[in-house]
Each structure stands twice: as structure tokens, then as C-alpha cells.
Design a protein around this motif. Structure first.
Motif, PDB file in Angstrom:
ATOM      1  N   GLN A 113     -30.056 -25.359  28.540  1.00  0.00           N
ATOM      2  CA  GLN A 113     -29.205 -25.344  27.444  1.00  0.00           C
ATOM      3  C   GLN A 113     -27.654 -25.521  27.916  1.00  0.00           C
ATOM      4  O   GLN A 113     -27.091 -25.050  28.830  1.00  0.00           O
ATOM      5  CB  GLN A 113     -29.168 -23.824  26.959  1.00  0.00           C
ATOM      6  N   ILE A 114     -26.924 -26.355  27.236  1.00  0.00           N
ATOM      7  CA  ILE A 114     -25.701 -26.664  27.263  1.00  0.00           C
ATOM      8  C   ILE A 114     -24.773 -26.369  26.110  1.00  0.00           C
ATOM      9  O   ILE A 114     -25.326 -26.960  24.939  1.00  0.00           O
ATOM     10  CB  ILE A 114     -25.513 -28.317  27.830  1.00  0.00           C
ATOM     11  N   ALA A 115     -23.723 -25.982  26.445  1.00  0.00           N
ATOM     12  CA  ALA A 115     -22.506 -25.647  25.336  1.00  0.00           C
ATOM     13  C   ALA A 115     -21.393 -26.449  25.493  1.00  0.00           C
ATOM     14  O   ALA A 115     -21.166 -26.737  26.983  1.00  0.00           O
ATOM     15  CB  ALA A 115     -22.378 -24.365  25.132  1.00  0.00           C
ATOM     16  N   LEU A 116     -20.775 -26.823  24.580  1.00  0.00           N
ATOM     17  CA  LEU A 116     -19.553 -27.954  24.602  1.00  0.00           C
ATOM     18  C   LEU A 116     -18.489 -27.112  24.035  1.00  0.00           C
ATOM     19  O   LEU A 116     -18.469 -26.622  22.662  1.00  0.00           O
ATOM     20  CB  LEU A 116     -19.943 -29.178  24.013  1.00  0.00           C
ATOM     21  N   ILE A 117     -17.300 -26.828  24.671  1.00  0.00           N
ATOM     22  CA  ILE A 117     -16.280 -25.815  24.476  1.00  0.00           C
ATOM     23  C   ILE A 117     -15.115 -26.765  24.791  1.00  0.00           C
ATOM     24  O   ILE A 117     -14.860 -27.065  25.732  1.00  0.00           O
ATOM     25  CB  ILE A 117     -16.384 -24.604  24.940  1.00  0.00           C
ATOM     26  N   THR A 118     -14.156 -27.017  23.764  1.00  0.00           N
ATOM     27  CA  THR A 118     -12.742 -27.472  24.003  1.00  0.00           C
ATOM     28  C   THR A 118     -11.823 -26.465  24.120  1.00  0.00           C
ATOM     29  O   THR A 118     -11.790 -25.324  23.428  1.00  0.00           O
ATOM     30  CB  THR A 118     -12.335 -28.626  23.295  1.00  0.00           C
ATOM     31  N   TYR A 119     -10.674 -26.487  24.850  1.00  0.00           N
ATOM     32  CA  TYR A 119      -9.480 -25.363  24.938  1.00  0.00           C
ATOM     33  C   TYR A 119      -8.001 -25.961  24.742  1.00  0.00           C
ATOM     34  O   TYR A 119      -7.333 -25.236  25.048  1.00  0.00           O
ATOM     35  CB  TYR A 119      -9.770 -24.722  26.250  1.00  0.00           C
ATOM     36  N   GLY A 120      -7.886 -27.170  24.189  1.00  0.00           N
ATOM     37  CA  GLY A 120      -6.472 -27.531  23.932  1.00  0.00           C
ATOM     38  C   GLY A 120      -5.972 -26.640  22.590  1.00  0.00           C
ATOM     39  O   GLY A 120      -6.894 -26.736  21.398  1.00  0.00           O
ATOM     40  N   GLU A 121      -5.000 -26.025  22.511  1.00  0.00           N
ATOM     41  CA  GLU A 121      -4.649 -25.050  21.379  1.00  0.00           C
ATOM     42  C   GLU A 121      -5.216 -23.768  21.335  1.00  0.00           C
ATOM     43  O   GLU A 121      -4.607 -22.735  21.374  1.00  0.00           O
ATOM     44  CB  GLU A 121      -4.750 -25.794  20.134  1.00  0.00           C
ATOM     45  N   ARG A 122      -6.533 -23.877  21.503  1.00  0.00           N
ATOM     46  CA  ARG A 122      -7.358 -22.787  21.557  1.00  0.00           C
ATOM     47  C   ARG A 122      -8.734 -23.035  21.898  1.00  0.00           C
ATOM     48  O   ARG A 122      -9.239 -24.120  21.773  1.00  0.00           O
ATOM     49  CB  ARG A 122      -7.512 -21.928  19.993  1.00  0.00           C
ATOM     50  N   PRO A 123      -9.450 -22.026  22.385  1.00  0.00           N
ATOM     51  CA  PRO A 123     -10.885 -22.215  22.712  1.00  0.00           C
ATOM     52  C   PRO A 123     -11.809 -22.478  21.318  1.00  0.00           C
ATOM     53  O   PRO A 123     -11.837 -21.889  20.456  1.00  0.00           O
ATOM     54  CB  PRO A 123     -11.325 -21.262  23.285  1.00  0.00           C
ATOM     55  N   THR A 124     -12.453 -23.663  21.319  1.00  0.00           N
ATOM     56  CA  THR A 124     -13.154 -24.254  20.182  1.00  0.00           C
ATOM     57  C   THR A 124     -14.524 -24.544  20.407  1.00  0.00           C
ATOM     58  O   THR A 124     -14.745 -25.604  21.271  1.00  0.00           O
ATOM     59  CB  THR A 124     -12.518 -25.346  19.510  1.00  0.00           C
ATOM     60  N   LEU A 125     -15.746 -24.069  19.977  1.00  0.00           N
ATOM     61  CA  LEU A 125     -16.963 -24.277  20.222  1.00  0.00           C
ATOM     62  C   LEU A 125     -17.258 -25.543  19.481  1.00  0.00           C
ATOM     63  O   LEU A 125     -17.452 -25.422  18.260  1.00  0.00           O
ATOM     64  CB  LEU A 125     -17.911 -23.003  19.845  1.00  0.00           C
ATOM     65  N   LEU A 126     -17.511 -26.558  20.190  1.00  0.00           N
ATOM     66  CA  LEU A 126     -18.040 -27.703  19.445  1.00  0.00           C
ATOM     67  C   LEU A 126     -19.478 -28.005  19.221  1.00  0.00           C
ATOM     68  O   LEU A 126     -20.114 -28.353  18.235  1.00  0.00           O
ATOM     69  CB  LEU A 126     -17.670 -29.130  20.149  1.00  0.00           C
ATOM     70  N   THR A 127     -20.130 -27.373  20.330  1.00  0.00           N
ATOM     71  CA  THR A 127     -21.671 -27.511  20.458  1.00  0.00           C
ATOM     72  C   THR A 127     -22.160 -26.216  20.946  1.00  0.00           C
ATOM     73  O   THR A 127     -21.888 -26.008  21.984  1.00  0.00           O
ATOM     74  CB  THR A 127     -22.463 -28.734  21.074  1.00  0.00           C
TER      75      THR A 127
END
Length: 301
Positions: A113-127
Motif C-alpha cells: 500500500q502506497i500513499a502520496l503526500i505533498t508538503y509545500g504550504e501544508r501537508p496535503t494527501l493527494l492519494t
């Protein structure tokens, strides 16, 4: 009229024997510890090893190694990706690296299982956690740099660690693709490392050095401590990527390390105070060992 019972010597002897043979309470029984270990040669190629090659100690006390097996359990991976302004010049290379990484990991173990999270500006769950390649690719294609945004990496690590605890994932990893841009997280490194330790996840970090570099602030110093201590404490690694074009190769090496982990099972006597530190050594000549420094915590039953 009260009833009286006569206990024969034979019955009494049987009762005593039963107490002697009864299982010891759980608090007095020995337990087994499990630790995930990656071993490579000087060129980074995976090395197999046997129980006789390994020595393990907890808080300086030697433990008996019972088995060494190639790890086969599905992995849970939280991919933390910097999409702040500092990552602007690296986005295309990040996307290419992530797509190849996801393909490789799911091909090796489709149940992962893989999750994708970005963290520019704030942590954001993309997938959210999934083994669906299409969903992950759509998430990767949504990664763009945020104009004027700084990074919140430490907040993202705390959030991912909390998610791993809730999932109770046994073989969990946090993989970071980050830059040396501005960090805005207010978290102190001690708090971040505590959350990471509680999760039991292995921390891997790629730091892209070709972009802008932030001034030396308290937030940047906290990030540096976490990236310096977190991987070694959890059995992972931090790699510096000098050219954005090398991101794919560098991330592939992390994938190889994860896929070539071994699970080492060892005897762990029960104790009122759990161990804090673990030392794993492999006697093969030239072997490089990636193993946690924090003793594995007891998992939920």
C-alpha cells in the motif's frame, strides 16, 4: 449440616503437579523480537546472510538470533514530496522517479500500500494508501510547485507517523523527496522523532541539492536534525542528490533496499522496562548494515 470433603493424598499430589506443569504467566515468558535489516556490499548490492552471521544486543545485552528470513510481508509506504517553490525546477524529475518507484514496488509485491503526500504550504494527501497504479499515477501527475510556498516537512512526518500508528502497519516506510528550501514547520525535532519512533516506520530521505538553499533558521535546523538522526535511528538512509536528473536512480536504490530487507527474529526476555536501544551487526567482510538503533516496540496483540 455442613458438608465435609476429604482430600486424599493422591488428589493433593495431582493438584500440586498440575500447578507445577501449568503455563507460566505471560509476564514470566520470553518473547520474540523482530527487526528488519538490509545488508549490502561496498557497491550497494544486496547480500544474503545467515543467523550465524548476525549478532544482536538490546541495551548492551546479547540476544539469541533465532531465524533470518527474506522479508515478504507487504509494505506500507508514505511518499512525502516537496511541492514548495524550491522544488520548481525538479518537478518533472520527481514525477518520473515516483512513477518508476511505484511501478517497481507494486510489481514486487502487489499487496503493498502506497500513499502520496505533498508538503509545500501544508501537508496535503493527494492519494490515500492504495495498491492501484492508476490512482497513484493520477496523484503523481497532480504534483506542481506552489508559487511562494515554503515546506512543512516536519508536520508531514508527524502526520504520516500518526497515520501509520492507526493503520498498525508492521512493515512501514516513510520516503521523502525534498529540497533545501525554506521550512516553516514549528515542530521541534524531539517531538518529530518521538512520533516517528512510535510509528515503527523506517525513514528514507532524498535531499535534492541543485535548487535554492534556505537561510539557517531554527526551523531549518530542526529539519536537519530530523533528517540526520531519523534515518539512522529507524534503519533507513539519507542520500544527497546533486543533480535533479539523478532522482530516479537515487529513488530506485531506496526501493532496492526496501525490497531486499530481511526479518531477523531473536529471543527477547520479558522485562518490566522495555529496551531502548538495539545493535545489529553482520560479520560478513565488507557488509554494510541498515538496521534501526531504536529497539522495536511491542506491537498490538
Amino acid at each position: 449440616m455442613s458438608a465435609r470433603f476429604h482430600v486424599t493424598p493422591l488428589f493433593a499430589a495431582a493438584a500440586v503437579l498440575g500447578m507445577l506443569l501449568a503455563p507460566a504467566p505471560a509476564s514470566a515468558q520470553a518473547r520474540e523480537g523482530r527487526v528488519y535489516v538490509s545488508v549490502t556490499d561496498k557497491d550497494g548490492q544486496p547480500l544474503p546472510f545467515a543467523p550465524s552471521d548476525v549478532t544482536i544486543a538490546e541495551d548492551g545485552r546479547a540476544r539469541e538470533v533465532l531465524t533470518v528470513e527474506k522479508a515478504s510481508a507487504p509494505v506500507s509506504i508514505a511518499l512525502l514530496v516537496d511541492d514548495s517553490q524550491a522544488a520548481r525546477g525538479a518537478i518533472n524529475d520527481m514525477r518520473a522517479a515516483l512513477k518508476q518507484f511505484v511501478t517497481k514496488m507494486l510489481a514486487a509485491n502487489p499487496e503493498s500500500q502506497i500513499a502520496l503526500i505533498t508538503y509545500g504550504e501544508r501537508p496535503t494527501l493527494l492519494t490515500d494508501y492504495t495498491n492501484n497504479p492508476g490512482q497513484l499515477e493520477r496523484g503523481i501527475n497532480r504534483i506542481f510547485s506552489r508559487q511562494g510556498a515554503g515546506g512543512y516537512l516536519l508536520e508531514a512526518i508527524v502526520s504520516a507517523s500518526r497515520g501509520i500508528v492507526k493503520r498498525d502497519a508492521e512493515r512501514a516506510h516513510i520516503v521523502i523527496i525534498g529540497t533545501e528550501g525554506v521550512e516553516f514547520s514549528n515542530d521541534h525535532y524531539d517531538r518529530v522523532l518521538d512520533h516517528l519512533a512510535e510509528s515503527g516506520a523506517t525513514l528514507w530521505a532524498l535531499t535534492l541539492t541543485a535548487g535554492p538553499r534556505a537561510d539557517d533558521t531554527e526551523e531549518v535546523r530542526n529539519r536537519a536534525v530530523v533528517l540526520g538522526r531519523g534515518p539512522s535511528q529507524t534503519g533507513g538512509r539519507q542520500d544527497l542528490v546533486l543533480a535533479n536528473s539523478a532522482t530516479t536512480v537515487s529513488l530506485e536504490k531506496i526501493g532496492d533496499s526496501i525490497l531486499n530487507q530481511y526479518v531477523v527474529t531473536y529471543g527477547r526476555p520479558d522485562a518490566l522496562v522495555p529496551p531502548k536501544k538495539i545493535s545489529v551487526k553482520v560479520s560478513k567482510p565488507g557488509a554494510k548494515v541498515l538496521a534501526p538503533e531504536n529497539a522495536p516496540r511491542a506491537r498490538k496483540q
